[in-house]
Each structure stands twice: as C-alpha cells, then as structure tokens.
Design a protein around this motif. Structure first.
Motif, PDB file in Angstrom:
ATOM      1  N   HIS A  84       0.825  -1.210   0.000  1.00  0.00           N
ATOM      2  CA  HIS A  84       0.000   0.000   0.000  1.00  0.00           C
ATOM      3  C   HIS A  84       0.859   1.259   0.000  1.00  0.00           C
ATOM      4  O   HIS A  84       0.581   2.214  -0.733  1.00  0.00           O
ATOM      5  CB  HIS A  84      -0.935   0.003   1.210  1.00  0.00           C
ATOM      6  N   LEU A  85       1.895   1.268   0.831  1.00  0.00           N
ATOM      7  CA  LEU A  85       2.703   2.477   0.982  1.00  0.00           C
ATOM      8  C   LEU A  85       3.753   2.615  -0.117  1.00  0.00           C
ATOM      9  O   LEU A  85       4.047   3.724  -0.558  1.00  0.00           O
ATOM     10  CB  LEU A  85       3.387   2.474   2.354  1.00  0.00           C
ATOM     11  N   GLY A  86       4.318   1.516  -0.553  1.00  0.00           N
ATOM     12  CA  GLY A  86       5.376   1.580  -1.548  1.00  0.00           C
ATOM     13  C   GLY A  86       4.887   1.744  -2.970  1.00  0.00           C
ATOM     14  O   GLY A  86       5.507   2.441  -3.782  1.00  0.00           O
ATOM     15  N   SER A  87       3.752   1.126  -3.299  1.00  0.00           N
ATOM     16  CA  SER A  87       3.248   1.172  -4.675  1.00  0.00           C
ATOM     17  C   SER A  87       2.322   2.352  -4.928  1.00  0.00           C
ATOM     18  O   SER A  87       2.098   2.739  -6.078  1.00  0.00           O
ATOM     19  CB  SER A  87       2.500  -0.124  -5.001  1.00  0.00           C
ATOM     20  N   GLY A  88       1.741   2.906  -3.835  1.00  0.00           N
ATOM     21  CA  GLY A  88       0.759   3.967  -4.011  1.00  0.00           C
ATOM     22  C   GLY A  88      -0.589   3.455  -4.470  1.00  0.00           C
ATOM     23  O   GLY A  88      -1.444   4.238  -4.899  1.00  0.00           O
ATOM     24  N   SER A  89      -0.814   2.139  -4.373  1.00  0.00           N
ATOM     25  CA  SER A  89      -2.064   1.523  -4.799  1.00  0.00           C
ATOM     26  C   SER A  89      -2.605   0.632  -3.692  1.00  0.00           C
ATOM     27  O   SER A  89      -1.861   0.187  -2.806  1.00  0.00           O
ATOM     28  CB  SER A  89      -1.854   0.681  -6.068  1.00  0.00           C
ATOM     29  N   THR A  90      -3.878   0.332  -3.744  1.00  0.00           N
ATOM     30  CA  THR A  90      -4.478  -0.576  -2.779  1.00  0.00           C
ATOM     31  C   THR A  90      -4.239  -2.017  -3.219  1.00  0.00           C
ATOM     32  O   THR A  90      -3.855  -2.295  -4.357  1.00  0.00           O
ATOM     33  CB  THR A  90      -5.983  -0.331  -2.647  1.00  0.00           C
ATOM     34  N   ILE A  91      -4.500  -2.944  -2.302  1.00  0.00           N
ATOM     35  CA  ILE A  91      -4.309  -4.351  -2.623  1.00  0.00           C
ATOM     36  C   ILE A  91      -5.269  -4.798  -3.714  1.00  0.00           C
ATOM     37  O   ILE A  91      -4.934  -5.655  -4.545  1.00  0.00           O
ATOM     38  CB  ILE A  91      -4.459  -5.222  -1.347  1.00  0.00           C
ATOM     39  N   LEU A  92      -6.476  -4.220  -3.754  1.00  0.00           N
ATOM     40  CA  LEU A  92      -7.423  -4.565  -4.821  1.00  0.00           C
ATOM     41  C   LEU A  92      -6.895  -4.141  -6.178  1.00  0.00           C
ATOM     42  O   LEU A  92      -7.052  -4.852  -7.178  1.00  0.00           O
ATOM     43  CB  LEU A  92      -8.788  -3.941  -4.544  1.00  0.00           C
ATOM     44  N   ALA A  93      -6.256  -2.972  -6.234  1.00  0.00           N
ATOM     45  CA  ALA A  93      -5.661  -2.523  -7.492  1.00  0.00           C
ATOM     46  C   ALA A  93      -4.539  -3.465  -7.914  1.00  0.00           C
ATOM     47  O   ALA A  93      -4.367  -3.748  -9.110  1.00  0.00           O
ATOM     48  CB  ALA A  93      -5.126  -1.102  -7.341  1.00  0.00           C
ATOM     49  N   GLY A  94      -3.786  -3.980  -6.931  1.00  0.00           N
ATOM     50  CA  GLY A  94      -2.741  -4.941  -7.247  1.00  0.00           C
ATOM     51  C   GLY A  94      -3.317  -6.221  -7.822  1.00  0.00           C
ATOM     52  O   GLY A  94      -2.818  -6.752  -8.829  1.00  0.00           O
ATOM     53  N   TRP A  95      -4.366  -6.747  -7.192  1.00  0.00           N
ATOM     54  CA  TRP A  95      -4.992  -7.960  -7.719  1.00  0.00           C
ATOM     55  C   TRP A  95      -5.569  -7.735  -9.107  1.00  0.00           C
ATOM     56  O   TRP A  95      -5.485  -8.601  -9.970  1.00  0.00           O
ATOM     57  CB  TRP A  95      -6.088  -8.425  -6.764  1.00  0.00           C
ATOM     58  N   ARG A  96      -6.121  -6.568  -9.318  1.00  0.00           N
ATOM     59  CA  ARG A  96      -6.680  -6.261 -10.630  1.00  0.00           C
ATOM     60  C   ARG A  96      -5.607  -6.267 -11.713  1.00  0.00           C
ATOM     61  O   ARG A  96      -5.846  -6.672 -12.858  1.00  0.00           O
ATOM     62  CB  ARG A  96      -7.372  -4.899 -10.583  1.00  0.00           C
ATOM     63  N   SER A  97      -4.397  -5.838 -11.354  1.00  0.00           N
ATOM     64  CA  SER A  97      -3.307  -5.838 -12.326  1.00  0.00           C
ATOM     65  C   SER A  97      -2.888  -7.251 -12.711  1.00  0.00           C
ATOM     66  O   SER A  97      -2.250  -7.452 -13.750  1.00  0.00           O
ATOM     67  CB  SER A  97      -2.108  -5.068 -11.767  1.00  0.00           C
ATOM     68  N   LEU A  98      -3.248  -8.241 -11.876  1.00  0.00           N
ATOM     69  CA  LEU A  98      -2.934  -9.634 -12.194  1.00  0.00           C
ATOM     70  C   LEU A  98      -3.945 -10.249 -13.157  1.00  0.00           C
ATOM     71  O   LEU A  98      -3.693 -11.317 -13.720  1.00  0.00           O
ATOM     72  CB  LEU A  98      -2.893 -10.471 -10.904  1.00  0.00           C
ATOM     73  N   GLY A  99      -5.072  -9.607 -13.315  1.00  0.00           N
ATOM     74  CA  GLY A  99      -6.102 -10.120 -14.207  1.00  0.00           C
ATOM     75  C   GLY A  99      -7.470 -10.090 -13.546  1.00  0.00           C
ATOM     76  O   GLY A  99      -7.600 -10.067 -12.324  1.00  0.00           O
TER      77      GLY A  99
END
Length: 426
Positions: A74-89
């Motif tokens: 959250h702090l390092g990427s500037g994105s939420t965990i949901l945004a991270g999962w979305r980037s996976l597909g």
C-alpha cells in the motif's frame, strides 16, 4: 474513509515517534484473533501441554511477515491491494468478489454467536442468539456512524482488557517455565499435525489481514516514508496477540491437560468451572470479560475493515474495463464509506442472523475457519508476485527474508486449506 493525519511525510522516524502512532497493527491483529483461535489454542494446550508452543511463535512470525507485505504494498506502490490484484487479471478480483460475499455471510453468524457466548455466561437471562444479535447491531451502529479515530481507540481499549484478563489468568494458574521452554523445540506428538497447522495458521486472522493497508490509509500513512512506522506498528500488534495466544496455551496446559477436551464449548465451560472452583468467582469473571473483548474486537474490526475491502472491490470491479493504471491509487480509495461499504455492513449483520437459529456457534466457527483457510494461500501467493514485480518500485520490492517468509506461508496455508477441507468433508 477519512485520514486522521494530513501530513504527507513523517517529521521524525525515531522509536518514540513510531510507538506513539501505533494503531492499525493493533486493529488488524486483534481483529484476526477471535473465538476460533481461543478455542484451538485452549484445546491444543489441554491435549499436548506446552509441546506446541513453537507452532504459536512460528505462526506469529508468519502473520507478521504477511502484515508487513500488505502494508508495504500500500505504501510503496501507491495503490491498494485490490488494485494490485486487478493488475494480475480479472480472475483475481472475480475470485475475491465471490469469496468475500460467501465469507461475510458465514463470518457474520460466527462473530455474533461468538460474542453471545461469554455474554450469556455472564448475563444468562438472554440466550446466546439474542446477545449475538445485540452485538451485531451494536457493531453496525459503531461502524456506520463512527470514524477511524473512534474505532482505533475503542479497539485499543478492548485489546488492553483482553490482554490483562487472559494474561492475568495465565499468571494466576502459574506456568511451568521449564516445560514452556521445552516447547520451543519443534516436535510433532501423535495426532498433533492438525493442531500444529491450525495454531500456525490461526494467530491473527485471515481475510482481515488484507484490510491492514486500508487502516494505514485511514491513519494518514500514504507514502513510502511511513514504511518504518508501519513495520513497528505491525510488529507491536502481532507481538501483543502472540503473547495473548501463548497465555491461552498456558491456561489450557495447566488447567485442562488430560481432561479429554476435544471441542470448544466443553473446554470453555470446563475452564470456567475450574477457575471458579480453584480460585472463586472473581477469577472466572475476568476470564469471561476477556473472552468477550476478544470476540467483540473481531466483530468490530471485520464490520469496518472487510467492508472497506468490499467497497474497494466494488470500485475496482466497476473500473475493470479500463487500464490497470487508470485507477487504484490512494486518492481513488478515499471516501469509501458510500453505499457499497454500508451495504456490506448490513450483509454482515442482517442475513447471518438466520444462521443463529441453528444454535451451533462452534460448528459455525469451524465452517468459518474452512472458508478462511482458502483465502490465505491466495493472499500469500499474490503478494509474492506483486512485491517482486515491476508494479512495485525497486527500492521497496521484497528482499530474500520477505520472500522466504511469504513462500513458507504459501506452502503452509495451502496444506492447511487442504487439511481443513478434507477434515470438513470427512
């Protein structure tokens, strides 16, 4: 979700400054330690004494590693965990959407019935079901109208109550320090594998661990400069709950060893009776109050944290037709207390009340544990990918220690999920 601190960067990173800002980690860890952990640790202590002490410590380390990984994303990427999962597909957020709806229905009933148990023991003029419904509605009101600052203060007070009550009970019964030290050596007595997996996987939560990043945002931590604060905060939370779980092991080992306890309701009943018989009612009451604090912190934390997860899931799912970089930043995550948030709080509270009429609170706790076990391999595996990919700035990607811990977590939780599913079907 309103941030309580507006500073973009911390003015000081010394230990005193970090400890003064502890809060989200306490909320995450206390939310994750609920009735299931209380029961599992008590039964393990009653069956194997101090032998499985090592499993509790290792479980706390694993969960601390996952909590740090969630916060760092959250702090390092500037994105939420949901945004991270979305980037996976799209598959990742589709899986999570189905899971969070099913999990919420089961957990809502589990949490309410768990809070009803100690209240019924303390105030028996209402049933477990009635007390559970009252606690569910109380949690809804607090989350509906309360803001992060209020919830953090209330959770911190409740953690203090449960810590003093349960650790005080462990001190009262008198731990055998020599045998406790011997429990640091990993051993697997016959029939203990399922308990080892449960203790290692149950110190501090399942889906609630993914909510940690949203609480750091609510605290006002939004940039990489807050990572040292997050790490201290996360460590304090899991050290506190680790001590609490060890205290439950001590109580089970000293008071119930050899009693043949195999299920939670009998174990808690026997423990309450033994405390009253050996030390008087004054010893039984603090334990039940501590038990109530354990269960209500879990309820309150889930009503808030997982509802934030659902609100972000809804936002992310609706935006899934755009490019992954188009949405998902911290600013997009602000203001997630609209109708998706409130709708999920209602989903946790109202429909699960129908399950309370089964009058089988611990069976519901087991069902919740089975569902919860499915999420942890997903969380550990996706964090491994995200934190070692180009989605994360190089300075904050995982190093060897984090990767080792996450890999071990992935293997452990996959085995735990299979074990629970097989046991549930059997």
């Amino acid at each position: 979700m309103t941030a309580e601190t507006t500073a973009s960067e911390p003015t000081s990173t010394d230990w005193r400054s970090r400890l003064r800002r502890v809060g989200p980690g306490i909320m995450a860890a206390a939310t994750g330690v609920g009735a299931g952990d209380l029961v599992a640790t008590l039964v393990a202590g009653s069956r194997f004494g101090y032998t499985l002490f090592w499993a509790i410590l290792l479980g706390a380390v694993f969960k601390m590693g996952i909590g740090e990984a969630v916060g760092r994303w959250h702090l390092g990427s500037g994105s939420t965990i949901l945004a991270g999962w979305r980037s996976l597909g799209r598959w990742a957020i589709a899986f999570f959407g189905v899971y969070i709806v099913i999990w919420g229905f089961v957990y809502g009933a589990t949490a309410m019935s768990a809070t009803g148990l100690p209240l019924n023991a303390l105030l028996p003029w209402l049933s477990v079901r009635s007390w559970g419904m009252i606690c569910g509605v109380l949690g809804l009101v607090l989350v509906w109208f309360g803001r992060y600052r209020l919830l953090e203060r209330l959770m911190t007070i409740l953690v203090g109550v449960m810590f003093v009550a349960v650790v005080g009970t462990a001190v009262l019964v008198g731990p055998n320090l020599a045998e406790l030290g011997g429990g640091l050596v990993p051993r697997l007595p016959q029939g203990s594998l399922a308990y080892v997996l449960g203790l290692m996987g149950g110190v501090g939560g399942t889906i609630t661990m993914a909510a940690y990043g949203y609480w750091t945002l609510a605290k006002g931590w939004r940039t990489p400069g807050w990572i040292p604060f997050m790490r201290t905060d996360n460590a304090v939370g899991y050290v506190t709950t680790g001590v609490f779980v060890v205290a439950m092991l001590i109580v089970g080992a000293e008071m119930l060893l050899g009693q043949g306890i195999t299920d939670g309701d009998r174990g808690l009943l026997e423990l309450g009776q033994r405390l009253a018989a050996d030390y008087g009612q004054w010893a039984r009451l603090p334990f039940l109050i501590g038990f109530l604090a354990v269960t209500f912190t879990s309820l309150l934390g889930v009503w808030n944290g997982v509802s934030l997860l659902f609100a972000d899931w809804w936002r992310t799912w609706r935006a899934s037709g755009t490019t992954p970089a188009a949405t998902g930043g911290h600013e997009d995550a602000a203001g997630m207390r609209g109708w998706p948030f409130r709708g999920y709080v209602l989903w946790l509270t109202v429909p699960p009340m129908s399950l309370l009429f089964l009058d089988k609170p611990f069976q519901l706790t087991i069902a919740y544990g089975v569902l919860g076990s499915l999420f942890m391999p997903f969380l550990a595996g996706t964090l491994l990918v995200l934190l070692n990919s180009g989605r994360m700035p190089a300075a904050h990607r995982s190093r060897w220690l984090s990767n080792v811990v996450l890999t071990l977590c992935l293997v452990l939780f996959a085995v735990l999920a299979v074990n629970k599913l097989v046991g549930y079907v059997s």
